[in-house]
Design a protein around this motif. Sequence first.
Motif, PDB file in Angstrom:
ATOM      1  N   ARG A  43       0.821  -1.198   0.000  1.00 22.84           N
ATOM      2  CA  ARG A  43       0.000   0.000   0.000  1.00 22.84           C
ATOM      3  C   ARG A  43       0.862   1.258   0.000  1.00 22.84           C
ATOM      4  NH1 ARG A  43      -1.352   4.064   2.822  1.00 22.84           N
ATOM      5  NH2 ARG A  43      -0.131   3.398   4.583  1.00 22.84           N
ATOM      6  N   SER A  44       1.893   1.278   0.811  1.00 26.28           N
ATOM      7  CA  SER A  44       2.755   2.458   0.894  1.00 26.28           C
ATOM      8  C   SER A  44       3.553   2.658  -0.394  1.00 26.28           C
ATOM      9  CB  SER A  44       3.703   2.332   2.080  1.00 26.28           C
ATOM     10  OG  SER A  44       2.978   2.319   3.286  1.00 26.28           O
ATOM     11  N   ALA A  45       4.076   1.576  -0.952  1.00 24.64           N
ATOM     12  CA  ALA A  45       4.824   1.693  -2.204  1.00 24.64           C
ATOM     13  C   ALA A  45       3.915   2.189  -3.325  1.00 24.64           C
ATOM     14  CB  ALA A  45       5.452   0.352  -2.577  1.00 24.64           C
ATOM     15  N   HIS A  46       2.690   1.712  -3.352  1.00 22.90           N
ATOM     16  CA  HIS A  46       1.737   2.169  -4.366  1.00 22.90           C
ATOM     17  C   HIS A  46       1.414   3.651  -4.181  1.00 22.90           C
ATOM     18  CE1 HIS A  46      -1.487   2.085  -7.265  1.00 22.90           C
ATOM     19  NE2 HIS A  46      -2.313   2.571  -6.356  1.00 22.90           N
ATOM     20  N   ALA A  47       1.266   4.092  -2.941  1.00 28.21           N
ATOM     21  CA  ALA A  47       0.968   5.503  -2.678  1.00 28.21           C
ATOM     22  C   ALA A  47       2.131   6.399  -3.109  1.00 28.21           C
ATOM     23  CB  ALA A  47       0.663   5.706  -1.199  1.00 28.21           C
ATOM     24  N   VAL A  48       3.367   5.966  -2.819  1.00 29.08           N
ATOM     25  CA  VAL A  48       4.537   6.749  -3.240  1.00 29.08           C
ATOM     26  C   VAL A  48       4.623   6.788  -4.762  1.00 29.08           C
ATOM     27  CG1 VAL A  48       7.068   6.792  -3.246  1.00 29.08           C
ATOM     28  CG2 VAL A  48       5.831   6.408  -1.111  1.00 29.08           C
ATOM     29  N   GLU A  52       4.079   9.730  -9.915  1.00 33.84           N
ATOM     30  CA  GLU A  52       3.429   9.864 -11.222  1.00 33.84           C
ATOM     31  C   GLU A  52       2.724  11.209 -11.353  1.00 33.84           C
ATOM     32  OE1 GLU A  52       0.951   6.444 -11.634  1.00 33.84           O
ATOM     33  OE2 GLU A  52       2.656   5.086 -11.912  1.00 33.84           O
ATOM     34  N   ARG A  53       2.112  11.660 -10.259  1.00 31.61           N
ATOM     35  CA  ARG A  53       1.483  12.991 -10.279  1.00 31.61           C
ATOM     36  C   ARG A  53       2.539  14.081 -10.419  1.00 31.61           C
ATOM     37  NH1 ARG A  53      -1.997  13.642  -5.193  1.00 31.61           N
ATOM     38  NH2 ARG A  53      -2.245  15.717  -6.086  1.00 31.61           N
ATOM     39  N   TYR A  54       3.686  13.894  -9.800  1.00 34.07           N
ATOM     40  CA  TYR A  54       4.772  14.866  -9.907  1.00 34.07           C
ATOM     41  C   TYR A  54       5.329  14.885 -11.331  1.00 34.07           C
ATOM     42  CZ  TYR A  54       9.433  16.879  -9.494  1.00 34.07           C
ATOM     43  OH  TYR A  54      10.565  17.620  -9.699  1.00 34.07           O
ATOM     44  N   ARG A  55       5.591  13.728 -11.882  1.00 31.19           N
ATOM     45  CA  ARG A  55       6.141  13.646 -13.240  1.00 31.19           C
ATOM     46  C   ARG A  55       5.134  14.138 -14.278  1.00 31.19           C
ATOM     47  NH1 ARG A  55       9.061   7.942 -12.213  1.00 31.19           N
ATOM     48  NH2 ARG A  55      11.018   8.787 -11.435  1.00 31.19           N
ATOM     49  N   GLY A  56       3.856  14.006 -13.981  1.00 35.63           N
ATOM     50  CA  GLY A  56       2.817  14.486 -14.889  1.00 35.63           C
ATOM     51  C   GLY A  56       2.584  15.985 -14.786  1.00 35.63           C
ATOM     52  N   GLY A  57       3.260  16.650 -13.858  1.00 35.77           N
ATOM     53  CA  GLY A  57       3.127  18.086 -13.707  1.00 35.77           C
ATOM     54  C   GLY A  57       1.975  18.517 -12.821  1.00 35.77           C
ATOM     55  N   ALA A  93       7.956  20.801  -4.069  1.00 35.22           N
ATOM     56  CA  ALA A  93       7.786  20.885  -2.614  1.00 35.22           C
ATOM     57  C   ALA A  93       6.579  20.083  -2.124  1.00 35.22           C
ATOM     58  CB  ALA A  93       7.684  22.341  -2.170  1.00 35.22           C
ATOM     59  N   PRO A  94       5.397  20.216  -2.720  1.00 37.03           N
ATOM     60  CA  PRO A  94       4.270  19.383  -2.260  1.00 37.03           C
ATOM     61  C   PRO A  94       4.491  17.889  -2.512  1.00 37.03           C
ATOM     62  CG  PRO A  94       3.456  21.231  -3.534  1.00 37.03           C
ATOM     63  CD  PRO A  94       4.941  21.224  -3.670  1.00 37.03           C
ATOM     64  N   ALA A  95       5.169  17.550  -3.598  1.00 35.26           N
ATOM     65  CA  ALA A  95       5.454  16.135  -3.873  1.00 35.26           C
ATOM     66  C   ALA A  95       6.405  15.573  -2.821  1.00 35.26           C
ATOM     67  CB  ALA A  95       6.042  15.968  -5.265  1.00 35.26           C
ATOM     68  N   ALA A  96       7.433  16.349  -2.481  1.00 36.70           N
ATOM     69  CA  ALA A  96       8.376  15.900  -1.446  1.00 36.70           C
ATOM     70  C   ALA A  96       7.671  15.770  -0.096  1.00 36.70           C
ATOM     71  CB  ALA A  96       9.548  16.868  -1.350  1.00 36.70           C
ATOM     72  N   ALA A  97       6.777  16.696   0.207  1.00 38.33           N
ATOM     73  CA  ALA A  97       6.038  16.625   1.468  1.00 38.33           C
ATOM     74  C   ALA A  97       5.142  15.394   1.508  1.00 38.33           C
ATOM     75  CB  ALA A  97       5.208  17.887   1.653  1.00 38.33           C
ATOM     76  N   ALA A  98       4.486  15.103   0.403  1.00 40.23           N
ATOM     77  CA  ALA A  98       3.589  13.945   0.360  1.00 40.23           C
ATOM     78  C   ALA A  98       4.368  12.634   0.478  1.00 40.23           C
ATOM     79  CB  ALA A  98       2.770  13.960  -0.925  1.00 40.23           C
ATOM     80  N   VAL A  99       5.501  12.543  -0.195  1.00 40.07           N
ATOM     81  CA  VAL A  99       6.313  11.329  -0.115  1.00 40.07           C
ATOM     82  C   VAL A  99       6.880  11.176   1.298  1.00 40.07           C
ATOM     83  CG1 VAL A  99       8.409  10.197  -0.955  1.00 40.07           C
ATOM     84  CG2 VAL A  99       6.840  11.256  -2.567  1.00 40.07           C
ATOM     85  N   VAL A 128      18.033  18.776  -5.196  1.00 37.23           N
ATOM     86  CA  VAL A 128      17.547  17.409  -5.030  1.00 37.23           C
ATOM     87  C   VAL A 128      16.499  17.107  -6.092  1.00 37.23           C
ATOM     88  CG1 VAL A 128      16.303  15.857  -3.479  1.00 37.23           C
ATOM     89  CG2 VAL A 128      18.027  17.409  -2.569  1.00 37.23           C
ATOM     90  N   ASP A 129      16.670  15.980  -6.761  1.00 35.49           N
ATOM     91  CA  ASP A 129      15.693  15.525  -7.747  1.00 35.49           C
ATOM     92  C   ASP A 129      14.607  14.741  -7.010  1.00 35.49           C
ATOM     93  OD1 ASP A 129      14.345  14.811 -10.053  1.00 35.49           O
ATOM     94  OD2 ASP A 129      15.724  13.168 -10.534  1.00 35.49           O
ATOM     95  N   VAL A 130      13.426  15.312  -6.960  1.00 34.09           N
ATOM     96  CA  VAL A 130      12.333  14.710  -6.191  1.00 34.09           C
ATOM     97  C   VAL A 130      11.962  13.341  -6.743  1.00 34.09           C
ATOM     98  CG1 VAL A 130       9.927  14.997  -5.477  1.00 34.09           C
ATOM     99  CG2 VAL A 130      11.473  16.950  -5.471  1.00 34.09           C
ATOM    100  N   ALA A 131      12.005  13.172  -8.049  1.00 33.39           N
ATOM    101  CA  ALA A 131      11.626  11.886  -8.642  1.00 33.39           C
ATOM    102  C   ALA A 131      12.596  10.783  -8.224  1.00 33.39           C
ATOM    103  CB  ALA A 131      11.577  12.006 -10.153  1.00 33.39           C
ATOM    104  N   SER A 132      13.899  11.061  -8.246  1.00 29.87           N
ATOM    105  CA  SER A 132      14.856  10.015  -7.870  1.00 29.87           C
ATOM    106  C   SER A 132      14.809   9.730  -6.367  1.00 29.87           C
ATOM    107  CB  SER A 132      16.266  10.403  -8.300  1.00 29.87           C
ATOM    108  OG  SER A 132      16.705  11.539  -7.590  1.00 29.87           O
TER     109      SER A 132
END
Length: 157
Positions: A64-69, A74-79, A84-90, A140-144
């Motif tokens: 479940r956690s891996a799927h959520a991350v 995917e939302r971050y890469r899709g724009g 900052a919000p993507a890093a906070a969510a992860v 820092v690259d948020v995706a990596s």
Amino acid sequence: MSDELVRFVIGPTPYSSWWLWLAVLLSLVLIGWYAAVFVFTMPGRRLRSLPVLGTARSELVKRRSAHAVRAIVERYRGGELASAPAAAAVSRELRAFLHAATGVRAEYMQIDAIAAGQLAVAAPVLADLIDAQFNADSSVDVASVSDSAEELIRTWS
């Protein structure tokens, strides 16, 4: 009343035995439901000690956690999300996973406390996520880093 009509008068019809078996089955289902609710709402430490259920719960939490991350990345890469919000969510999802997996209240801990305890392997990932979240000049690259967080979740033992 004549005697010839008395032979048509009978007592009440007996109920079918299927009603008894249905009542027994429904009672067993109800008992099973209450047992499942009790077992699956136990705090993590006691549930982790049960052999089969603890393993199943930890795998479910990992998945479940891996799927959520992955969904956040995917939302971050899709724009759809900024860095900052993507890093906070992860970071929030990783800390929630660490709490669910170990029982340590990682949501409320500072990075230094995480690095000094049993969650030390997660400290570098969390530090990068915090840097991406709060430092506007961060490289820092948020995706990596999010991929690293997902890998950390998948390989957690």
